[in-house]
Design a protein around this motif. Structure first.
Motif, PDB file in Angstrom:
ATOM      1  N   ALA A 106       0.858  -1.186   0.000  1.00 14.29           N
ATOM      2  CA  ALA A 106       0.000   0.000   0.000  1.00 14.29           C
ATOM      3  C   ALA A 106       0.896   1.239   0.000  1.00 14.29           C
ATOM      4  O   ALA A 106       1.625   1.481   0.961  1.00 14.29           O
ATOM      5  N   ASP A 107       0.833   2.014  -1.091  1.00 14.66           N
ATOM      6  CA  ASP A 107       1.691   3.193  -1.205  1.00 14.66           C
ATOM      7  C   ASP A 107       0.895   4.378  -1.728  1.00 14.66           C
ATOM      8  O   ASP A 107      -0.199   4.216  -2.276  1.00 14.66           O
ATOM      9  N   ASP A 108       1.485   5.559  -1.602  1.00 14.55           N
ATOM     10  CA  ASP A 108       0.782   6.784  -1.965  1.00 14.55           C
ATOM     11  C   ASP A 108       0.721   7.050  -3.457  1.00 14.55           C
ATOM     12  O   ASP A 108      -0.265   7.571  -3.950  1.00 14.55           O
ATOM     13  N   ILE A 109       1.784   6.699  -4.197  1.00  8.38           N
ATOM     14  CA  ILE A 109       1.798   7.067  -5.618  1.00  8.38           C
ATOM     15  C   ILE A 109       2.676   6.115  -6.419  1.00  8.38           C
ATOM     16  O   ILE A 109       3.688   5.622  -5.932  1.00  8.38           O
ATOM     17  N   VAL A 110       2.249   5.856  -7.636  1.00  9.84           N
ATOM     18  CA  VAL A 110       3.120   5.247  -8.631  1.00  9.84           C
ATOM     19  C   VAL A 110       3.456   6.364  -9.601  1.00  9.84           C
ATOM     20  O   VAL A 110       2.589   6.858 -10.324  1.00  9.84           O
ATOM     21  N   ASP A 111       4.705   6.789  -9.537  1.00 10.49           N
ATOM     22  CA  ASP A 111       5.190   7.808 -10.468  1.00 10.49           C
ATOM     23  C   ASP A 111       5.912   7.048 -11.567  1.00 10.49           C
ATOM     24  O   ASP A 111       5.280   6.495 -12.457  1.00 10.49           O
ATOM     25  N   GLU A 112       7.208   6.932 -11.478  1.00 10.85           N
ATOM     26  CA  GLU A 112       7.932   6.101 -12.453  1.00 10.85           C
ATOM     27  C   GLU A 112       8.056   4.664 -11.967  1.00 10.85           C
ATOM     28  O   GLU A 112       8.284   3.766 -12.755  1.00 10.85           O
ATOM     29  N   GLY A 113       7.927   4.445 -10.671  1.00 13.81           N
ATOM     30  CA  GLY A 113       7.846   3.095 -10.138  1.00 13.81           C
ATOM     31  C   GLY A 113       9.151   2.443  -9.723  1.00 13.81           C
ATOM     32  O   GLY A 113       9.156   1.257  -9.396  1.00 13.81           O
ATOM     33  N   HIS A 114      10.247   3.178  -9.698  1.00 11.08           N
ATOM     34  CA  HIS A 114      11.537   2.571  -9.343  1.00 11.08           C
ATOM     35  C   HIS A 114      11.528   1.996  -7.928  1.00 11.08           C
ATOM     36  O   HIS A 114      11.984   0.873  -7.717  1.00 11.08           O
ATOM     37  N   THR A 115      11.022   2.769  -6.967  1.00 15.55           N
ATOM     38  CA  THR A 115      10.990   2.296  -5.581  1.00 15.55           C
ATOM     39  C   THR A 115      10.094   1.071  -5.453  1.00 15.55           C
ATOM     40  O   THR A 115      10.501   0.053  -4.885  1.00 15.55           O
ATOM     41  N   LEU A 116       8.887   1.132  -5.985  1.00 15.40           N
ATOM     42  CA  LEU A 116       7.971   0.001  -5.872  1.00 15.40           C
ATOM     43  C   LEU A 116       8.483  -1.232  -6.612  1.00 15.40           C
ATOM     44  O   LEU A 116       8.272  -2.355  -6.159  1.00 15.40           O
ATOM     45  N   ALA A 117       9.156  -1.053  -7.731  1.00 16.29           N
ATOM     46  CA  ALA A 117       9.725  -2.201  -8.451  1.00 16.29           C
ATOM     47  C   ALA A 117      10.769  -2.901  -7.584  1.00 16.29           C
ATOM     48  O   ALA A 117      10.801  -4.134  -7.501  1.00 16.29           O
ATOM     49  N   ALA A 118      11.613  -2.122  -6.921  1.00 17.05           N
ATOM     50  CA  ALA A 118      12.638  -2.700  -6.053  1.00 17.05           C
ATOM     51  C   ALA A 118      12.015  -3.389  -4.841  1.00 17.05           C
ATOM     52  O   ALA A 118      12.438  -4.480  -4.444  1.00 17.05           O
ATOM     53  N   VAL A 119      11.003  -2.774  -4.256  1.00 17.33           N
ATOM     54  CA  VAL A 119      10.330  -3.361  -3.100  1.00 17.33           C
ATOM     55  C   VAL A 119       9.600  -4.636  -3.506  1.00 17.33           C
ATOM     56  O   VAL A 119       9.674  -5.655  -2.805  1.00 17.33           O
ATOM     57  N   VAL A 155      -7.094   6.952  -7.484  1.00 18.38           N
ATOM     58  CA  VAL A 155      -7.254   8.139  -8.322  1.00 18.38           C
ATOM     59  C   VAL A 155      -6.049   8.315  -9.240  1.00 18.38           C
ATOM     60  O   VAL A 155      -4.952   7.843  -8.949  1.00 18.38           O
ATOM     61  N   ASP A 156      -6.273   9.010 -10.335  1.00 19.80           N
ATOM     62  CA  ASP A 156      -5.190   9.420 -11.228  1.00 19.80           C
ATOM     63  C   ASP A 156      -4.829  10.867 -10.915  1.00 19.80           C
ATOM     64  O   ASP A 156      -5.700  11.663 -10.541  1.00 19.80           O
ATOM     65  N   VAL A 157      -3.539  11.198 -11.080  1.00 16.85           N
ATOM     66  CA  VAL A 157      -3.088  12.573 -10.873  1.00 16.85           C
ATOM     67  C   VAL A 157      -2.313  13.017 -12.108  1.00 16.85           C
ATOM     68  O   VAL A 157      -1.764  12.193 -12.843  1.00 16.85           O
ATOM     69  N   PRO A 158      -2.253  14.334 -12.341  1.00 15.63           N
ATOM     70  CA  PRO A 158      -1.526  14.823 -13.517  1.00 15.63           C
ATOM     71  C   PRO A 158      -0.022  14.639 -13.372  1.00 15.63           C
ATOM     72  O   PRO A 158       0.498  14.434 -12.271  1.00 15.63           O
ATOM     73  N   ASP A 159       0.655  14.744 -14.471  1.00 12.45           N
ATOM     74  CA  ASP A 159       2.123  14.611 -14.507  1.00 12.45           C
ATOM     75  C   ASP A 159       2.757  15.935 -14.079  1.00 12.45           C
ATOM     76  O   ASP A 159       3.380  16.636 -14.871  1.00 12.45           O
ATOM     77  N   ARG A 160       2.545  16.263 -12.815  1.00 15.65           N
ATOM     78  CA  ARG A 160       3.091  17.467 -12.188  1.00 15.65           C
ATOM     79  C   ARG A 160       3.539  17.089 -10.785  1.00 15.65           C
ATOM     80  O   ARG A 160       3.244  15.992 -10.307  1.00 15.65           O
ATOM     81  N   TYR A 161       4.203  18.014 -10.120  1.00 10.69           N
ATOM     82  CA  TYR A 161       4.601  17.755  -8.738  1.00 10.69           C
ATOM     83  C   TYR A 161       3.345  17.792  -7.868  1.00 10.69           C
ATOM     84  O   TYR A 161       2.663  18.807  -7.799  1.00 10.69           O
ATOM     85  N   LEU A 182       1.468  21.575  -8.048  1.00 10.74           N
ATOM     86  CA  LEU A 182       2.039  22.892  -8.262  1.00 10.74           C
ATOM     87  C   LEU A 182       1.632  23.400  -9.628  1.00 10.74           C
ATOM     88  O   LEU A 182       1.575  22.630 -10.592  1.00 10.74           O
ATOM     89  N   LYS A 183       1.369  24.684  -9.728  1.00 11.18           N
ATOM     90  CA  LYS A 183       0.963  25.294 -11.012  1.00 11.18           C
ATOM     91  C   LYS A 183       2.160  25.488 -11.924  1.00 11.18           C
ATOM     92  O   LYS A 183       2.022  25.389 -13.122  1.00 11.18           O
ATOM     93  N   ASP A 184       3.299  25.810 -11.373  1.00 10.59           N
ATOM     94  CA  ASP A 184       4.506  26.063 -12.208  1.00 10.59           C
ATOM     95  C   ASP A 184       5.457  24.905 -12.131  1.00 10.59           C
ATOM     96  O   ASP A 184       5.668  24.289 -11.177  1.00 10.59           O
TER      97      ASP A 184
END
Length: 184
Positions: A106-119, A155-161, A182-184
């Motif tokens: 159970a994790d907060d986000i899949v961004d690129e997934g490097h951490t979750l792949a290793a775990v 949920v899905d989130v945009p490709d932003r910070y 973040l907007k910028d």
């Protein structure tokens, strides 16, 4: 180095997913997980720190549906308070034996997934028969590690910070009840 002010980040951010959409997504996710795990007691590994708020809500929803879980946690990070990742650092490995067990990460986000792949790979090395990923959010882009995707997504989130609901802005704002970008 002084960390940026959370108030400044919030002034330059917008809510991209509110708490009501998060909660609805988690409830739907719990139903899917319950259906997949009827008759078993999976090891439920919360990925600290970011996964804690989401994992807690999901665990309660699973309990309300009658699914028992064996709890443990892990702390592996590539960020250490920064906004970009580096090498993986293990701060805590689970004490529960994973040998022959079904595991839910159970994790907060899949961004690129490097951490979750290793775990996930580590869990399999420990003898887990199955490792599935329950993620609060998935960032919408095409840069994921090959072969890694969340099995359950709220949920899905945009490709932003993004930050809030477990995700941090320089180790701040994890307890915000909405997800901001973040907007910028």
């Amino acid at each position: 180095m002084e960390r940026p002010e959370l108030a400044a980040a919030l002034a330059n951010a917008e809510i991209v997913v509110d708490r009501f959409a998060i909660e609805a997504g988690v409830i739907a996710m719990a139903r899917a997980i319950h259906a997949d795990y009827i008759g078993s007691v999976p090891v439920y590994l919360t990925v600290m720190h970011g996964g804690m708020p989401f994992a807690s809500l999901l665990a309660m929803e699973l309990g309300a549906l009658g699914l028992d879980l064996e709890f443990d946690y892990l702390h592996a990070t590539r960020y250490r308070g920064q906004t970009t990742g580096s090498e993986l650092v293990w701060k805590h490995r689970p004490a529960t034996s994973l040998q022959g067990r079904r595991v839910i990460l159970a994790d907060d986000i899949v961004d690129e997934g490097h951490t979750l792949a290793a775990v996930r790979a580590w869990c399999k090395e420990q003898g887990a028969t199955e490792v599935r990923i329950a993620a609060l959010s998935v960032k919408q882009h095409d840069r994921c590690v090959a072969g890694l995707c969340a099995d359950y997504v709220a949920v899905d989130v945009p490709d932003r910070y993004v930050f809030g609901y477990g995700m941090d802005y320089h180790e701040q704002g994890r307890n915000l009840p909405d997800i901001y970008a973040l907007k910028d």
